[in-house]
Design an enzyme around this catalytic site. Structure first.
Site, PDB file in Angstrom:
ATOM      1  N   ALA A 118      18.531  76.636  34.692  1.00 31.22           N
ATOM      2  CA  ALA A 118      19.678  77.556  34.651  1.00 31.22           C
ATOM      3  C   ALA A 118      19.179  78.896  35.169  1.00 31.22           C
ATOM      4  CB  ALA A 118      20.231  77.660  33.231  1.00 31.22           C
ATOM      5  N   ALA A 119      19.132  79.058  36.503  1.00 37.99           N
ATOM      6  CA  ALA A 119      18.247  80.043  37.125  1.00 37.99           C
ATOM      7  C   ALA A 119      18.851  81.419  37.376  1.00 37.99           C
ATOM      8  CB  ALA A 119      17.709  79.483  38.441  1.00 37.99           C
ATOM      9  N   PRO A 136      20.439  85.095  37.175  1.00 42.69           N
ATOM     10  CA  PRO A 136      20.435  85.716  38.507  1.00 42.69           C
ATOM     11  C   PRO A 136      19.097  85.658  39.230  1.00 42.69           C
ATOM     12  CG  PRO A 136      20.253  87.428  36.851  1.00 42.69           C
ATOM     13  CD  PRO A 136      20.414  86.129  36.090  1.00 42.69           C
ATOM     14  N   SER A 153      15.748  86.273  37.545  1.00 44.75           N
ATOM     15  CA  SER A 153      14.606  86.991  36.962  1.00 44.75           C
ATOM     16  C   SER A 153      13.458  86.037  36.647  1.00 44.75           C
ATOM     17  CB  SER A 153      15.038  87.749  35.705  1.00 44.75           C
ATOM     18  OG  SER A 153      15.562  86.868  34.730  1.00 44.75           O
ATOM     19  N   LYS A 154      13.780  84.890  36.062  1.00 43.77           N
ATOM     20  CA  LYS A 154      12.714  83.961  35.675  1.00 43.77           C
ATOM     21  C   LYS A 154      12.213  83.154  36.864  1.00 43.77           C
ATOM     22  CE  LYS A 154      14.751  83.847  31.091  1.00 43.77           C
ATOM     23  NZ  LYS A 154      15.904  84.697  31.499  1.00 43.77           N
ATOM     24  N   CYS A 168      18.947  83.460  24.414  1.00 43.61           N
ATOM     25  CA  CYS A 168      19.039  84.860  23.983  1.00 43.61           C
ATOM     26  C   CYS A 168      19.974  84.953  22.784  1.00 43.61           C
ATOM     27  CB  CYS A 168      19.502  85.768  25.127  1.00 43.61           C
ATOM     28  SG  CYS A 168      21.107  85.343  25.825  1.00 43.61           S
TER      29      CYS A 168
END
Length: 479
Positions: free
Chosen positions: A125-126, A128, A130-131, A247
């Site tokens: 679940a990429a 925007p 950041s990861k 989160c």
């Protein structure tokens, strides 16, 4: 620091009282939630070292505080945010850093803990990005990342951030993550599932985040999370590492989801404790070895991180029902590949054996070698980077390839002044006092590639993509 009014449903407060360890203060939890979130950035080590970045921004007066779980992460305070937003600074535009919440740096830190060096990674679940960009930096732009995003509107943002950060080892897909266990069984060395969740940890950023919250919605979301985690676990190879994160703060979407996987697959699931991930990590440690980060512990967003290892193979899921369709690219080999490589090298574009040349009509692309075994098994939204378009007079090199591949010390590199760089970002042609000698110019600023351009007489013709052009002030400290 000023406080803001956060909306707390009564049932949420009851749930938090039950979930919070006795070692933590509930009053401090409420107080932390009402404080605005500290801003944070992560230095993009694909483009610049931490030491060089700190030296570069030293004259700006930015106050940076290290984030303990991410060597390249810092909380940031600036006095000139109103005059020059952080996202409009030249250093951000050129991909030297990513604006990323400190807590969200935790999952990738966990994924690469214990000297883990995966070669094929999925970010399920990429957006925007950041990861994904953090993973790419940890991999040194080698190996391959499958970055998936279910929301169509967010895929474009994901690609924009990957391109800005100079990432070449990534393939993008647009699927419900529940398909991957069947479509790509046991294909990945490591998987990050930063799962969609109720977002209870983001109230410091969005005081109204809990307006639509309910205990019932938590249970509905947890059911989806179990299906996503099941899919991810099937797509993970035996011996591989999976990080599950959210989160949010309730146990139903966090510990209970991971415990369900353990109950379902028993000895095939090993929980890898995270108490040694960074100094003081034990303050957020659960009995299972997960990190349940309440916002008052490290003065950040609420977050949850679990790290798992797959100990044995699993029976395959039912085969997916969709058709992939014909793959429109063919490998570029032999004399043709050599010609493209030499032409690219001549203008300063360099790559290694990790990237392979492919062609679609007049388009030339570079695909990460580690992703090629997935071709024909899944449909890609975008794969690798577009290197060039061929035409009668040669090649039209693409902006994303320049950002990812250009060597800033190449003989054709031309370093812009501050004023010239501002003109470049505004989409205007450059009229340097001393024009470059070569017709093909690698434009740089702060020794970072900004684009490839043509010299026409005394003018450097601007090639910055129109959709990226910026107005207004872009640089700290100049008039």
């Amino acid at each position: 620091m000023a406080q803001h009014a956060v909306y707390f449903p009564d049932a949420f407060l009851t749930q938090m009282r039950e979930a919070m360890p006795s070692t933590l203060s509930f009053d401090e939890f409420i107080s932390a939630c009402q404080r605005p979130l500290r801003r944070s950035i992560r230095i993009n080590t694909l483009k610049i070292s931490v030491a060089d970045f700190l030296a570069l921004i030293a004259p700006y007066g930015w106050s940076l505080t290290p984030i303990p779980w991410c060597h390249e992460g810092f909380w940031i305070e600036r006095d000139d945010e109103e005059a020059l937003p952080l996202g409009s600074t030249a250093e951000h535009l050129s991909g030297l850093f990513y604006i990323q919440e400190a807590s969200s740096m935790l999952p990738v830190a966990a994924l690469f803990a214990d000297d883990n060096h995966p070669q094929r990674v999925m970010d399920m679940a990429a957006a925007p990005g950041s990861k994904t960009t953090q993973i790419a930096a940890r991999m040194g732009n080698r190996g391959a990342i499958l970055a998936n995003e279910f929301s169509a509107s967010r895929v474009k943002v994901l690609h924009a951030n990957i391109s800005r950060c100079g990432i070449a080892n990534t393939a993008l897909t647009h699927f419900d993550g529940r398909v991957f266990g069947a479509a790509l069984p046991e294909m990945f060395d490591a998987i990050l599932l930063d799962a969609p969740c109720s977002g209870e940890g983001v109230v410091r950023k969005d005081p109204d985040a809990l307006k639509n919250w309910s205990p019932e919605s938590n249970l509905d979301i947890a059911a989806t999370q179990r299906e996503l985690l099941d899919s991810a676990f099937h797509a993970l190879r035996p011996g591989g590492t999976l990080v599950y994160s959210t989160c949010t703060l309730n146990r139903q979407e966090n510990e209970a989801v991971c415990l369900w996987l353990k109950e379902t697959y028993a000895d095939a699931v090993e929980f890898l404790p995270l108490g040694d991930l960074f100094p003081d990590a034990d303050r957020a440690l659960t009995p299972e070895g997960f990190l349940h980060v309440f916002p008052q512990i490290y003065d950040c967003e609420g977050f949850f991180v679990a790290r798992l290892r797959k100990m044995s193979s699993l029976p395959a899921m039912p085969a997916p029902g969709y058709k992939v369709g014909a793959f429109p690219f063919t490998p570029l080999k032999g004399r043709e590949a050599l010609h493209v490589t030499q032409a690219a090298n001549a203008v300063g574009l360099l790559w290694d054996e990790n990237l392979h040349l492919w062609q679609r009509e007049k388009e030339v692309w570079l695909f990460p070698a580690e992703i090629e075994s997935l071709i024909g098994k899944v449909r890609f939204s975008r794969l690798g980077i577009k290197l060039a378009e061929s035409h009668n007079k040669g090649y039209r090199w693409q902006h994303e390839a320049t950002i990812a591949l250009a060597c800033p010390t190449h003989a054709h590199a031309f370093e812009l002044s501050v004023q010239e760089a501002e003109e470049w970002y505004r989409g205007r042609d450059i009229y340097p006092q001393t024009p470059p000698a070569a017709d093909d110019v690698l434009v740089t600023f702060q020794h970072q590639p900004l684009g490839l351009a043509k010299r026409i007489g005394a003018r450097i013709k601007n090639s910055y993509p129109r959709e990226l052009v910026r107005d207004g002030k872009l640089f700290t400290g100049n008039s």
